[in-house]
Design a protein around this motif. Structure first.
Motif, PDB file in Angstrom:
ATOM      1  N   SER A 244      45.151 -67.404  17.585  1.00  0.00           N
ATOM      2  CA  SER A 244      45.192 -66.383  16.534  1.00  0.00           C
ATOM      3  C   SER A 244      43.997 -65.420  16.676  1.00  0.00           C
ATOM      4  N   ILE A 245      43.324 -65.120  15.560  1.00  0.00           N
ATOM      5  CA  ILE A 245      42.229 -64.143  15.605  1.00  0.00           C
ATOM      6  C   ILE A 245      40.928 -64.746  16.138  1.00  0.00           C
ATOM      7  N   TRP A 246      40.945 -66.039  16.497  1.00  0.00           N
ATOM      8  CA  TRP A 246      39.771 -66.644  17.132  1.00  0.00           C
ATOM      9  C   TRP A 246      39.451 -65.928  18.439  1.00  0.00           C
ATOM     10  N   THR A 247      40.484 -65.363  19.074  1.00  0.00           N
ATOM     11  CA  THR A 247      40.298 -64.670  20.351  1.00  0.00           C
ATOM     12  C   THR A 247      39.323 -63.507  20.218  1.00  0.00           C
ATOM     13  N   ALA A 248      39.347 -62.837  19.064  1.00  0.00           N
ATOM     14  CA  ALA A 248      38.461 -61.682  18.884  1.00  0.00           C
ATOM     15  C   ALA A 248      36.995 -62.075  18.972  1.00  0.00           C
TER      16      ALA A 248
ATOM     17  N   ARG B 266      33.337 -67.372  14.387  1.00  0.00           N
ATOM     18  CA  ARG B 266      34.028 -68.316  15.277  1.00  0.00           C
ATOM     19  C   ARG B 266      34.446 -69.577  14.522  1.00  0.00           C
ATOM     20  N   VAL B 267      33.584 -70.070  13.640  1.00  0.00           N
ATOM     21  CA  VAL B 267      33.923 -71.273  12.883  1.00  0.00           C
ATOM     22  C   VAL B 267      35.058 -70.990  11.896  1.00  0.00           C
ATOM     23  N   LEU B 268      34.957 -69.885  11.181  1.00  0.00           N
ATOM     24  CA  LEU B 268      35.983 -69.560  10.191  1.00  0.00           C
ATOM     25  C   LEU B 268      37.338 -69.297  10.842  1.00  0.00           C
ATOM     26  N   THR B 269      37.363 -68.566  11.948  1.00  0.00           N
ATOM     27  CA  THR B 269      38.642 -68.288  12.613  1.00  0.00           C
ATOM     28  C   THR B 269      39.211 -69.542  13.282  1.00  0.00           C
TER      29      THR B 269
ATOM     30  N   LEU C 189      43.872 -52.192  18.288  1.00  0.00           N
ATOM     31  CA  LEU C 189      42.859 -52.391  17.257  1.00  0.00           C
ATOM     32  C   LEU C 189      41.688 -53.205  17.796  1.00  0.00           C
ATOM     33  N   VAL C 190      41.983 -54.310  18.500  1.00  0.00           N
ATOM     34  CA  VAL C 190      40.916 -55.130  19.065  1.00  0.00           C
ATOM     35  C   VAL C 190      40.134 -54.338  20.112  1.00  0.00           C
ATOM     36  N   TRP C 191      40.831 -53.570  20.911  1.00  0.00           N
ATOM     37  CA  TRP C 191      40.191 -52.812  21.980  1.00  0.00           C
ATOM     38  C   TRP C 191      39.220 -51.779  21.414  1.00  0.00           C
TER      39      TRP C 191
ATOM     40  N   THR D 196      43.895 -68.517  27.773  1.00  0.00           N
ATOM     41  CA  THR D 196      44.781 -69.664  28.013  1.00  0.00           C
ATOM     42  C   THR D 196      45.586 -69.986  26.763  1.00  0.00           C
ATOM     43  N   GLY D 197      44.918 -69.941  25.612  1.00  0.00           N
ATOM     44  CA  GLY D 197      45.623 -70.206  24.360  1.00  0.00           C
ATOM     45  C   GLY D 197      46.731 -69.205  24.102  1.00  0.00           C
ATOM     46  N   ILE D 198      46.484 -67.945  24.449  1.00  0.00           N
ATOM     47  CA  ILE D 198      47.512 -66.924  24.259  1.00  0.00           C
ATOM     48  C   ILE D 198      48.706 -67.177  25.180  1.00  0.00           C
ATOM     49  N   VAL D 199      48.425 -67.468  26.436  1.00  0.00           N
ATOM     50  CA  VAL D 199      49.494 -67.607  27.433  1.00  0.00           C
ATOM     51  C   VAL D 199      50.337 -68.859  27.197  1.00  0.00           C
TER      52      VAL D 199
END
Length: 409
Positions: free
Chosen positions: A108-112, A24-27, A155-157, A86-89
């Motif tokens: 970005s990839i923080w969502t994962a 989480r910190v790195l992303t 891929l995430v799913w 929210t960030g995505i939308v």
């Protein structure tokens, strides 16, 4: 007195939670760098700055929440996923061009990280739920999703569901391990109690039975009752109905705690060493010869006491089965890597199959008082008997031995 023995066992989930916190910190830093490089492309940079500031504060403030399963509550998971979606939308509101190209979203990839938290906390079902919501948010943000968008969503799913499934398998394995440790602890403690019972109570009952039968009268009745109690106690010990231990799992600390009942006067294992010769010398007498090395034979105190008790059990068998007039010899050999004690007698020997028959009848002198003790010490007990030529018991204990309480020297 209750003696608690802690067997440290790290939970398989703890490394996953630590990895998630680092992820989480790195992303978060990665998302900030992407936004910094693309700052001139934003049509409404204040929207990007507002969201990224919120994401940064939220990530750093909630690091303790992803430290363990207990701290990661459902409320936190819901809020974390809501921020990610929210960030995505809102990405198209900050940059209208982002909706028509396959550029990164604001988080970005923080969502994962939000989806992975669901996977570690609740398994593959929770992961499938969270990744599906993120997929819907991505499809809404893109408007007309491209092949790359669908590929990233899939891929995430798949990855989140796979991780959730692995976590569930790991938890099941931990429960199986805890149960196995419980059974092992109960078995070892039951054998220890059975040895103590054999060395004391059962032998006293057997002696009362023999003496009562010899004296006759009221003593014979007492002997008969003692014999009945001996049979009942042997049956109880051999059937494993003594539950002396309790093993419980401390999920919050990832450890197994074993609790055993112990007498306050029972000596501990001790950290010192004992000269085995001093424990075996009292057995020497007119009918027992004792041969020892000239130098001290040092063993951990607990191991020396158990080995001496096994020798005493072997000599008891000589007196009971070979007769009071039988001659016995004790030989102690101190080798660099092990101590060998041999107990030999000139009795009639043991008929073939007699030991197996005795164990079936609940007479566990050799099985528990001798072999059981040596097994707990990491050693071996070998019994050699030829009818008419006596019996020899060879006891071997390694210099680096495992004691009763599981301590290793």
């Amino acid at each position: 007195m209750v003696k608690r023995v802690r067997v440290v066992r790290m939970s398989v989930e703890q490394p996953l939670w630590r990895a998630l916190a680092a992820y989480r910190v790195l992303t978060m830093l990665y998302a900030l760098l992407l936004a910094a490089f693309a700052r001139h492309d934003y049509e409404r940079p204040w929207i990007a700055i507002t969201f990224l500031s919120l994401m940064t504060v939220w990530t750093l403030a909630t690091l303790p929440k992803v430290g363990s399963a207990a701290a990661c509550t459902k409320r936190f998971l819901g809020a974390d996923l809501a921020i990610a979606m929210t960030g995505i939308v809102v990405t198209p509101l900050a940059d209208l061009q982002a909706q028509h190209v396959d550029g990164p979203t604001l988080p970005s990839i923080w969502t994962a990280g939000s989806v992975l938290a669901f996977a570690i906390k609740g398994g593959w079902r929770w992961a499938g739920f969270a990744s599906s919501l993120v997929a819907v948010a991505n499809l809404i943000e893109r408007g007309e999703p491209s092949r790359d968008t669908l590929h990233n969503v899939m891929l995430v799913w798949v990855a989140s569901i796979a991780i959730g499934y692995v976590v569930e398998v790991a938890r099941a394995s931990e429960r199986t391990l805890a149960r196995a440790l419980e059974i092992e602890a109960a078995t070892r403690e039951r054998e220890r109690l059975a040895r103590d019972i054999h060395d004391s109570v059962l032998q006293v009952l057997a002696m009362v039975q023999r003496r009562g039968a010899a004296l006759g009268g009221e003593a014979a009745e007492l002997g008969r009752m003692a014999g009945e109690q001996e049979v009942a106690l042997r049956t109880l010990v051999s059937s494993g109905l003594v539950p002396p231990t309790r093993v419980s799992e401390d999920a919050s600390e990832g450890a197994v705690v074993r609790t055993v009942e112990a007498d306050e006067d029972e000596p501990g294992d001790g950290d010192g060493e004992t000269d085995l010769r001093t424990l075996l010398a009292p057995h020497a007498g007119s009918r027992t010869s004792f041969a020892e090395p000239g130098a001290p034979v040092l063993l951990p105190s607990a191991a020396a006491a158990e080995l001496a008790a096994a020798v005493g059990a072997a000599l008891d068998n000589v007196r009971v089965h070979a007769g009071e007039d039988a001659q016995a010899w004790i030989l102690v050999e101190d080798w660099p890597d092990e101590v060998v004690v041999t107990v030999r007698d000139d009795g009639p020997g043991i008929p073939e199959g007699r030991l197996a028959q005795a164990e079936g009848e609940g007479r566990l002198g050799v099985a528990l008082s001798i072999r059981g003790r040596l097994r707990d010490l990491g050693g071996t007990a070998e019994l050699i008997s030829v009818p008419g030529q006596g019996t020899e018991v060879e006891l071997k204990v390694p210099k680096v031995s495992r004691g009763k309480a599981g301590s290793v020297r």
